[in-house]
Design a protein around this motif. Structure first.
Motif, PDB file in Angstrom:
ATOM      1  N   ASN A   1       4.895  -1.096  -4.850  1.00 51.66           N
ATOM      2  CA  ASN A   1       7.156  -0.365  -4.545  1.00 51.66           C
ATOM      3  C   ASN A   1       6.863  -0.178  -5.703  1.00 51.66           C
ATOM      4  O   ASN A   1       7.956  -1.176  -6.479  1.00 51.66           O
ATOM      5  CB  ASN A   1       7.352  -1.151  -3.455  1.00 51.66           C
ATOM      6  CG  ASN A   1       8.592  -0.658  -2.646  1.00 51.66           C
ATOM      7  OD1 ASN A   1       8.112   1.368  -2.861  1.00 51.66           O
ATOM      8  ND2 ASN A   1       8.736  -0.458  -2.077  1.00 51.66           N
TER       9      ASN A   1
ATOM     10  N   SER B   1       4.088   2.743   5.201  1.00 55.64           N
ATOM     11  CA  SER B   1       4.892   3.842   5.168  1.00 55.64           C
ATOM     12  C   SER B   1       4.948   4.676   3.642  1.00 55.64           C
ATOM     13  O   SER B   1       5.489   5.133   3.569  1.00 55.64           O
ATOM     14  CB  SER B   1       6.137   3.637   5.782  1.00 55.64           C
ATOM     15  OG  SER B   1       6.623   2.008   4.912  1.00 55.64           O
TER      16      SER B   1
ATOM     17  N   PRO C   1       3.026   5.844   0.836  1.00 55.72           N
ATOM     18  CA  PRO C   1       2.017   6.742   0.186  1.00 55.72           C
ATOM     19  C   PRO C   1       0.807   5.750  -0.564  1.00 55.72           C
ATOM     20  O   PRO C   1       1.397   5.133  -1.861  1.00 55.72           O
ATOM     21  CB  PRO C   1       1.808   7.821  -0.107  1.00 55.72           C
ATOM     22  CG  PRO C   1       3.688   7.765  -0.519  1.00 55.72           C
ATOM     23  CD  PRO C   1       4.414   6.790   0.487  1.00 55.72           C
ATOM     24  N   ALA C   2      -0.143   5.757  -0.898  1.00 58.80           N
ATOM     25  CA  ALA C   2      -1.476   5.363  -1.667  1.00 58.80           C
ATOM     26  C   ALA C   2      -1.274   6.360  -2.625  1.00 58.80           C
ATOM     27  O   ALA C   2      -1.451   7.461  -2.580  1.00 58.80           O
ATOM     28  CB  ALA C   2      -2.715   5.916  -1.236  1.00 58.80           C
ATOM     29  N   SER C   3      -1.363   5.393  -4.277  1.00 60.28           N
ATOM     30  CA  SER C   3      -1.274   6.214  -5.184  1.00 60.28           C
ATOM     31  C   SER C   3      -2.909   7.178  -5.471  1.00 60.28           C
ATOM     32  O   SER C   3      -3.795   6.921  -4.960  1.00 60.28           O
ATOM     33  CB  SER C   3      -1.548   5.811  -6.033  1.00 60.28           C
ATOM     34  OG  SER C   3      -2.595   3.918  -6.791  1.00 60.28           O
ATOM     35  N   THR C   4      -2.840   7.505  -6.936  1.00 58.72           N
ATOM     36  CA  THR C   4      -3.968   8.468  -6.730  1.00 58.72           C
ATOM     37  C   THR C   4      -4.607   7.754  -8.326  1.00 58.72           C
ATOM     38  O   THR C   4      -5.837   8.161  -8.357  1.00 58.72           O
ATOM     39  CB  THR C   4      -3.739   9.891  -7.285  1.00 58.72           C
ATOM     40  OG1 THR C   4      -2.552   9.725  -8.397  1.00 58.72           O
ATOM     41  CG2 THR C   4      -3.390  10.730  -6.118  1.00 58.72           C
TER      42      THR C   4
ATOM     43  N   HIS D   1      -3.422   1.017  -3.372  1.00 53.61           N
ATOM     44  CA  HIS D   1      -1.693   1.500  -2.113  1.00 53.61           C
ATOM     45  C   HIS D   1      -2.056   0.294  -1.680  1.00 53.61           C
ATOM     46  O   HIS D   1      -2.268  -1.315  -2.111  1.00 53.61           O
ATOM     47  CB  HIS D   1      -2.559   1.742  -0.852  1.00 53.61           C
ATOM     48  CG  HIS D   1      -4.258   1.034  -0.151  1.00 53.61           C
ATOM     49  ND1 HIS D   1      -3.922   0.545   0.168  1.00 53.61           N
ATOM     50  CD2 HIS D   1      -5.488   0.768  -0.736  1.00 53.61           C
ATOM     51  CE1 HIS D   1      -5.251  -0.848   0.830  1.00 53.61           C
ATOM     52  NE2 HIS D   1      -5.786  -0.328   0.114  1.00 53.61           N
TER      53      HIS D   1
ATOM     54  N   SER E   1      -1.283  -0.320   1.716  1.00 58.11           N
ATOM     55  CA  SER E   1      -0.860  -0.084   3.237  1.00 58.11           C
ATOM     56  C   SER E   1      -1.763  -0.906   4.104  1.00 58.11           C
ATOM     57  O   SER E   1      -1.521  -1.033   5.650  1.00 58.11           O
ATOM     58  CB  SER E   1      -1.458   1.340   3.618  1.00 58.11           C
ATOM     59  OG  SER E   1      -3.184   1.340   3.200  1.00 58.11           O
TER      60      SER E   1
END
Length: 623
Positions: free
Chosen positions: A133, A101, A103-106, A117, A119
């Motif tokens: 998180n 839930s 979202p992945a980072s850049t 990420h 996930s």
């Protein structure tokens, strides 16, 4: 009468027993030392049917340099290594808790380039949600992913799901850029480390620097051996995917491990490419791109302030450590900077020459292999770096600089060096091997050639990775007895010679044992052998011929993919038929001319009552 008959029997028995003993002692006296040595040699093989030679039996084989230990135990407290981990929970697993839930980072991992990420455990860039998180972009820039963390701290390679096509897609970005390509090749594994699709990515007009890595591991058979290796590398690159070679602007031999050739490579980059565009490090897996990236990061080729802010790429013996693009900014080679660099190199010239002379004298006097390996220091001419505020400065209202801010004005028009993911070449064997087996496969010091006399109908086995059958050896004038074969591979790979007609039986009998070494397993050996594909040969046999006299120069090399290669020295005016086997028949090539053509200088005399020659130091200082 009975007593006398019994006495005669006893006397006769004693006489016959003494006579037998005298006969045995007489035969021992008349037996020559050669006969005794032959009998001793045969005694070693009495329980090994159809085996003529085994390096394990001959030397009570132990690896000269024990392979790197690989820790297979998963540490449960590994998350404590992270600064932002606040302690475990009762629901935590050993991998941490994924949370799809969030979202992945850049933000890319500074070790492999994959975006961070939490996930999916099996995807590149994963770190547990307990660490990921709530972290800001600035905090994430100081974190590496779980896979890179385990490679760096525990020597464990975690599996991630990366389709091979994604590697090709990543490096194909260079097609639309005006950039220089540094194509790296493993000198111990070419042409199998030359990607066949390289020409499609590079195009016909892109400037190319061809760089051969691991030159420190090649035997030195003459004073001019490096020039010959350059010629062989360029010829092989053109033949196996490098186009017509017109766009090759420079050929360099380096050791990213010892630093040899790096300063010369930087000088050529300044001279030929200057600051025209970006630079991409390209090549197959495990050729040393990330190691070169790290050493250039701390050299004159990188902006001084960026050297401390850009984290080093993850490096290890396992292929596929770099998953996305990593980069650092190039330091513009202005005239004043080039002159300053020239002054440094010129001032160090006398010191380097004296050190080289000292190392050569030590190698000639003591036979130390480390002293004969090409080594060089990579220095810096520009040490002016920005003052990085430390944590105590935060009281003054400033934040410590812990990562490179690429949005700053001086980086907007900068040129960059990119470390790209390695592409798995179909001829490479590394994908079939475990971490323990890869540690055995990789040489850690200069290769010592091992030489053998092979007769027709004999088979040479190099570990469980390769096999060569001598089918026939003849000439126009007569039938020859034997040819000389040189093995260029890690000393940790055992050699066995057997009867060709029984080679398949011998291979199956000793597979998974120390007599062949690889494949091996510290755990379930039976399961490991079930996954092993076995050996396969190509459809056509290899025919090698020699006409005239070549004064002890090897005729050709037979490459055995990532396992190494064999050098052949045939009798004059002869022809030899061979059949070569590797897993999936991968990486089998005839390479002419031989890379180490004067390898006969690097072996000792033939061992009596054996097929082998003595091994000696792997270097000479001759023309």
């Amino acid at each position: 009468m009975l007593k006398s008959s019994r006495l005669l029997k006893i006397i006769n028995n004693n006489v016959s027993l003494r006579w037998t003993r005298l006969q045995n002692s007489a035969s021992d006296v008349t037996q020559s030392s050669r006969q005794k040595a032959w009998l001793t040699a045969r005694e070693r093989y009495k329980n090994h049917e159809h085996v003529y030679y085994s390096s394990v039996l001959e030397t009570k084989w132990k690896s000269s340099t024990p392979p790197a230990s690989v820790n297979s135990q998963f540490p449960h407290d590994w998350m404590d290594d992270y600064e932002f981990y606040e302690g475990g929970k009762s629901t935590d697993t050993k991998h941490g808790t994924p949370d799809a839930s969030i979202p992945a980072s850049t933000v890319p991992c500074s070790g492999c380039g994959a975006h961070l990420h939490c996930s999916n455990i099996s995807m590149p860039g994963y770190i547990p949600s307990e660490i990921f998180n709530g972290r800001s972009q600035q905090e994430l820039k100081t974190i590496i992913c779980q896979r890179c963390h385990f490679l760096n701290h525990y020597n464990i390679a975690l599996d991630v799901d990366v389709p091979p096509s994604s590697y090709v897609d990543t490096i194909s970005r260079i097609q639309d850029h005006f950039a220089l390509a540094i194509v790296m090749v493993d000198l111990l594994d070419f042409p199998s480390s030359i990607w066949p699709g390289m020409q499609h990515v590079l195009g016909t007009k892109r400037p190319v620097f061809l760089v051969g890595n691991k030159v420190d591991l090649l035997p030195r058979d003459s004073n001019s051996y490096l020039n010959h290796v350059k010629h062989c590398l360029q010829r092989s690159f053109i033949q196996h995917g490098g186009g017509d070679g017109l766009n090759i602007k420079n050929v360099s031999l380096i050791s990213a491990k010892t630093g040899y050739g790096i300063e010369e490579l930087i000088t050529q980059l300044h001279k030929t490419w200057s600051y025209k565009g970006d630079v991409y490090l390209l090549g197959c897996t495990n050729v040393g791109k990330s190691t070169l990236f790290n050493i250039l990061l701390n050299s004159d080729y990188c902006r001084p302030e960026a050297s401390e802010l850009v984290r080093k790429a993850t490096t290890c013996p396992w292929p596929g450590t770099t998953l996305e693009l990593l980069r650092f900014p190039i330091f513009r080679p202005s005239d004043s900077r080039v002159y300053q660099r020239f002054k440094r190199l010129f001032s160090e010239r006398v010191e380097r020459a004296s050190l080289d002379k000292l190392r050569r004298e030590q190698a000639q006097k003591t036979g130390a292999v480390a002293a004969a390996q090409p080594v060089s220091q990579v220095g810096r001419s520009f040490d002016r770096r920005e003052v990085v505020n430390d944590s105590f400065s935060m009281a003054a209202g400033t934040q410590p600089i812990t990562s490179l801010n690429e949005r700053r004005a001086e980086y907007r028009e900068a040129r960059w060096v990119y470390d790209t993911p390695g592409v798995m070449q179909p001829d490479q064997l590394t994908a079939l091997l475990t971490a323990e087996e890869l540690a055995q496969l990789q040489p850690t010091t200069m290769i010592r050639p091992r030489a053998f006399r092979l007769l027709p109908k004999m088979t040479l086995l190099l570990a469980g990775l390769a096999r060569m059958d001598i089918l026939d050896l003849s000439g126009s004038e007569k039938h020859y007895d034997w040819l000389k074969v040189f093995v260029f591979a890690s000393q940790n790979l055992p050699v066995m010679i057997a009867d060709t007609l029984q080679a398949e039986t011998v291979y199956k009998r000793y597979l998974g044992t120390p007599f062949l070494g690889i494949p091996s397993a510290s755990g379930d050996l039976e399961a490991r052998l079930k996954r092993w594909p076995g050996l396969h040969c190509k459809d056509k046999d290899i025919v090698v011929s020699k006409s005239g006299r070549h004064e002890g120069r090897l005729n050709c090399d037979i490459t055995l993919s990532s396992a190494g290669w064999l050098g052949l020295l045939l009798p004059d005016n002869s022809e030899c038929s061979l059949r070569v086997w590797t897993p999936h028949a991968a990486g089998i090539y005839v390479r002419t001319p031989a890379v180490i053509p004067l390898a006969d200088r690097l072996v000792g005399k033939h061992i009596r009552n054996s097929l082998a020659y003595n091994t000696t130091i792997p270097f000479v200082f001759k023309k």
